[in-house]
Structures are given as C-alpha cells and as structure tokens.
Write a protein that holds these residues in place. Structure first.
Motif, PDB file in Angstrom:
ATOM      1  N   ALA A 134      50.673   9.852 -15.020  1.00 50.85           N
ATOM      2  CA  ALA A 134      51.491  10.761 -15.744  1.00 50.85           C
ATOM      3  C   ALA A 134      52.299  11.630 -14.567  1.00 50.85           C
ATOM      4  O   ALA A 134      53.499  11.815 -14.625  1.00 50.85           O
ATOM      5  N   GLU A 135      51.753  11.458 -13.366  1.00 48.98           N
ATOM      6  CA  GLU A 135      52.265  12.327 -12.174  1.00 48.98           C
ATOM      7  C   GLU A 135      53.398  11.056 -11.698  1.00 48.98           C
ATOM      8  O   GLU A 135      54.471  11.744 -11.468  1.00 48.98           O
ATOM      9  N   SER A 136      53.387   9.796 -11.678  1.00 53.71           N
ATOM     10  CA  SER A 136      54.413   9.138 -11.395  1.00 53.71           C
ATOM     11  C   SER A 136      55.571   9.111 -12.328  1.00 53.71           C
ATOM     12  O   SER A 136      56.811   8.726 -12.073  1.00 53.71           O
ATOM     13  N   LEU A 137      55.379   9.382 -13.799  1.00 52.27           N
ATOM     14  CA  LEU A 137      56.316   9.560 -14.671  1.00 52.27           C
ATOM     15  C   LEU A 137      56.848  10.952 -14.818  1.00 52.27           C
ATOM     16  O   LEU A 137      57.810  10.979 -15.509  1.00 52.27           O
ATOM     17  N   HIS A 138      56.436  11.629 -14.046  1.00 53.55           N
ATOM     18  CA  HIS A 138      56.820  13.323 -14.019  1.00 53.55           C
ATOM     19  C   HIS A 138      56.586  13.785 -15.430  1.00 53.55           C
ATOM     20  O   HIS A 138      57.624  14.329 -16.048  1.00 53.55           O
ATOM     21  N   MET A 139      55.362  13.638 -16.043  1.00 54.54           N
ATOM     22  CA  MET A 139      55.201  14.076 -17.384  1.00 54.54           C
ATOM     23  C   MET A 139      53.546  14.517 -17.311  1.00 54.54           C
ATOM     24  O   MET A 139      52.648  14.063 -16.402  1.00 54.54           O
ATOM     25  N   ALA A 140      53.224  15.578 -18.332  1.00 58.49           N
ATOM     26  CA  ALA A 140      51.826  15.948 -18.203  1.00 58.49           C
ATOM     27  C   ALA A 140      50.892  14.757 -19.065  1.00 58.49           C
ATOM     28  O   ALA A 140      51.508  13.817 -19.465  1.00 58.49           O
ATOM     29  N   GLN A 141      49.680  14.774 -18.419  1.00 55.87           N
ATOM     30  CA  GLN A 141      48.606  13.670 -18.910  1.00 55.87           C
ATOM     31  C   GLN A 141      48.395  13.590 -20.548  1.00 55.87           C
ATOM     32  O   GLN A 141      48.499  12.345 -20.981  1.00 55.87           O
ATOM     33  N   PRO A 142      48.325  14.905 -21.092  1.00 56.69           N
ATOM     34  CA  PRO A 142      47.930  14.716 -22.441  1.00 56.69           C
ATOM     35  C   PRO A 142      48.924  13.959 -23.461  1.00 56.69           C
ATOM     36  O   PRO A 142      48.671  13.023 -24.413  1.00 56.69           O
ATOM     37  N   PRO A 143      50.388  14.208 -23.153  1.00 61.85           N
ATOM     38  CA  PRO A 143      51.356  13.487 -24.099  1.00 61.85           C
ATOM     39  C   PRO A 143      51.553  12.129 -23.541  1.00 61.85           C
ATOM     40  O   PRO A 143      51.500  11.065 -24.493  1.00 61.85           O
ATOM     41  N   LEU A 144      51.121  11.776 -22.463  1.00 60.74           N
ATOM     42  CA  LEU A 144      51.059  10.170 -22.119  1.00 60.74           C
ATOM     43  C   LEU A 144      50.082   9.470 -22.721  1.00 60.74           C
ATOM     44  O   LEU A 144      49.799   8.380 -23.370  1.00 60.74           O
ATOM     45  N   SER A 145      48.639  10.001 -22.610  1.00 63.36           N
ATOM     46  CA  SER A 145      47.628   9.473 -23.471  1.00 63.36           C
ATOM     47  C   SER A 145      47.862   9.488 -24.996  1.00 63.36           C
ATOM     48  O   SER A 145      47.464   8.416 -25.614  1.00 63.36           O
ATOM     49  N   GLN A 146      48.481  10.352 -25.465  1.00 66.42           N
ATOM     50  CA  GLN A 146      48.833  10.201 -26.964  1.00 66.42           C
ATOM     51  C   GLN A 146      49.883   9.183 -27.223  1.00 66.42           C
ATOM     52  O   GLN A 146      49.709   8.365 -28.146  1.00 66.42           O
ATOM     53  N   ALA A 147      50.686   9.075 -26.227  1.00 66.37           N
ATOM     54  CA  ALA A 147      51.809   7.944 -26.504  1.00 66.37           C
ATOM     55  C   ALA A 147      50.958   6.496 -26.280  1.00 66.37           C
ATOM     56  O   ALA A 147      51.377   5.824 -27.110  1.00 66.37           O
TER      57      ALA A 147
END
Length: 310
Positions: A22-35
């Motif tokens: 998530a950090e490398s993608l410049h986004m929060a972790q919850p949306p990444l997990s959901q995606a």
C-alpha cells in the motif's frame, strides 16, 4: 478486471506484505486489501494465503503472477513506445534511393539513424529513379527519397545533399583503364551501357548532354534498369557506363572508374512530402541539418563540373 487491480496484485506479490505494498502504491491498506479480495472473487481463486505474520502466494497466485508481469511489462513498453513515437524517436522510416545513392548515401544515412535514432527501423527501397520516388512520396508509400532533380510533382520539398561529377566505368582491360583522366571526346566510338530510355533517368540526360557538347550522340548498346546491372555488364567487357561518382564507394571486380574532365555533374537531393508533419520526419530533418548533411544550394539543375569531388 481493471489494469490498476493487476498493479495492486503485482505490488503485494512483490512485497508479500499488504502494508508495504500500500505504501509503494501511495494508498491506504484497507482499500488495497478490498481490491485484492474483489480480484480473487472475480477470478474464482485465492491468490494469497494470509496469516497474522505473513502473506504468501498460492499455486494459482504464482501462475497468475507470471502472466501479470508479462502483461504489465507489455503495457509499460507500449506507453514508452507511443511516447517515443510522439517525440519522433521511434517508428518506421520508408526510404527510396536511386541506384547509385545506395552505394554512398545509404550507408551514411543508416549509420546516422542507428546512432541517433536507435528505435527507428528503416524500410529501404533501392534502384528507384526519380519519377518512381516522386510517385511513392505522393502516394505515401515513401517517407523520404534520395533522388536526382528536377522534381516535377507538386507538394514535394527537397534539400541538396551532393553534387556528383560523372565518371566512366570501363572494363579493367579497356584502353582507358590506365589513363589518368578521360575527356568525353574519347568515348565517341564506345558502346554505352545506359538506363532504359523510358525510365526518365536524370543520369542518362546528363550523359547525353555531355556527349552532345562534344558533338556526338552516345551509342547505347545495352539498356538496364539498375546500376548494379550496368556495372556487371561493364565487368563482362560489353561496354562502358558513365555514372555518378558515388559508384566508387562499392568497387567491383573487373571495373575501373576514371574521372571525366569535361562531363557534367548531377545533383542529389533528399525529398519529402511538404505537408508531412510526422514527428519522426521532423526529427530526422533536424538531425541531418545538425550533422551538416545538407549543402547550400547552387544551381537547381544539372550543371557543368570541373572534375572535382562534390
């Protein structure tokens, strides 16, 4: 399935950690997990095994990772390629050349393109006389032409790149083979090998005008469509050929080339469609300008030479 979801998957597969991905993608972790969950649902397989301490790829995830890497690499290459095309540093350059220009100008042009425009591919068409190249440019089958004026078609721009004196190619056993220089008058009784009369050859015109200035008309014993064929017939002892000086750049066994003191010279130009706004063409023209390939124009038509080099 969206491209961004593939990039999300690739980041997690690389880091094996949702937080770092998530950090490398410049986004929060919850949306990444959901995606990633939505991607797994869409595919109908689990891509990762998750524990409180680590994230690991499943067998299906390993297979998917290989394909995703290939897809993302292809996408990145396509983006880079279209950017290079827009900048005029990548593409296909379709080039037409006269037969004699293939010996000297083609290698020089190819070296320059290879060095300065390494992502550009050249599609080369040789042994094209001026009328054929003009038609190729107008019909958009060629991007540039290396040809001999005059140019009769409208809408074609050109710049001078060489003024070539005519030389005579004779068989190595010919009586002129040992001469220091030759005068046109000495060719009066020779059998000439010339381009076909219907081809509209500028070189033919210069040869005939040179002979008429010495009060004779050249006897054409053989007609050819290609410069290489003319030199082959000379090597066979079937006649002589008066051709541009650039043929010296490709010596042929059995052929000797001699300067002609009082012959004409023939100009050589680079031509292109005046309305062609291709980024690659514009970059090429700028490259040729910076490398001083273009010469200052003297006279646009064939003119007399003193026998020196261009």
């Amino acid at each position: 399935m969206e491209l961004r979801h593939l990039r999300y998957f690739a980041a997690v597969a690389e880091t094996r950690h949702f937080g770092r991905a998530a950090e490398s993608l410049h986004m929060a972790q919850p949306p990444l997990s959901q995606a990633i969950r939505r991607l797994e649902t869409e595919l109908g397989v689990e891509l990762f095994t998750r524990t409180t301490r680590q994230v690991a790829l499943t067998g299906a995830g390993e297979v998917f990772r290989t394909d995703v890497q290939r897809i993302l690499q292809a996408v990145d290459e396509a983006v880079a390629r279209v950017a290079r095309f827009a900048d005029g540093v990548e593409g296909v350059l379709r080039v037409g050349l006269t037969g004699s220009a293939s010996y000297r100008q083609l290698p020089a042009l190819a070296r320059l393109v290879k060095r300065e425009l390494p992502h550009t591919m050249m599609e080369v068409h040789t042994e094209m006389l001026t009328p054929a190249q003009e038609l190729g440019l107008i019909e958009r089958r060629l991007d540039i032409g290396v040809l001999r004026p005059p140019i009769r078609q409208e809408g074609i721009a050109h710049r001078l790149i060489a003024e070539e004196p005519l030389v005579v190619a004779v068989p190595e056993e010919h009586w002129l083979a040992e001469a220091d220089t030759v005068h046109v008058e000495q060719l009066r009784h020779e059998d000439f090998i010339m381009y076909g009369a219907t081809l509209g050859s500028v070189v033919n015109d210069a040869v005939i005008r040179s002979c008429l200035a010495s009060r004779f008309y050249p006897h054409s014993a053989y007609e050819v469509t290609e410069t290489s064929a003319a030199l082959a017939l000379v090597a066979a002892g079937l006649g002589i050929a008066v051709l541009p000086d650039s043929i010296r750049s490709a010596p042929r066994e059995g052929v000797v080339c001699k300067d002609i003191e009082d012959a004409l010279s023939v100009p050589l130009v680079l031509a292109w469609r005046a309305d062609d706004d291709s980024p690659l063409l514009r970059r090429l023209l700028d490259l040729l300008e910076r490398n001083e390939v273009f010469l200052a124009a003297t006279r646009p038509e064939i003119h007399e030479s003193t026998g020196g080099t261009p």
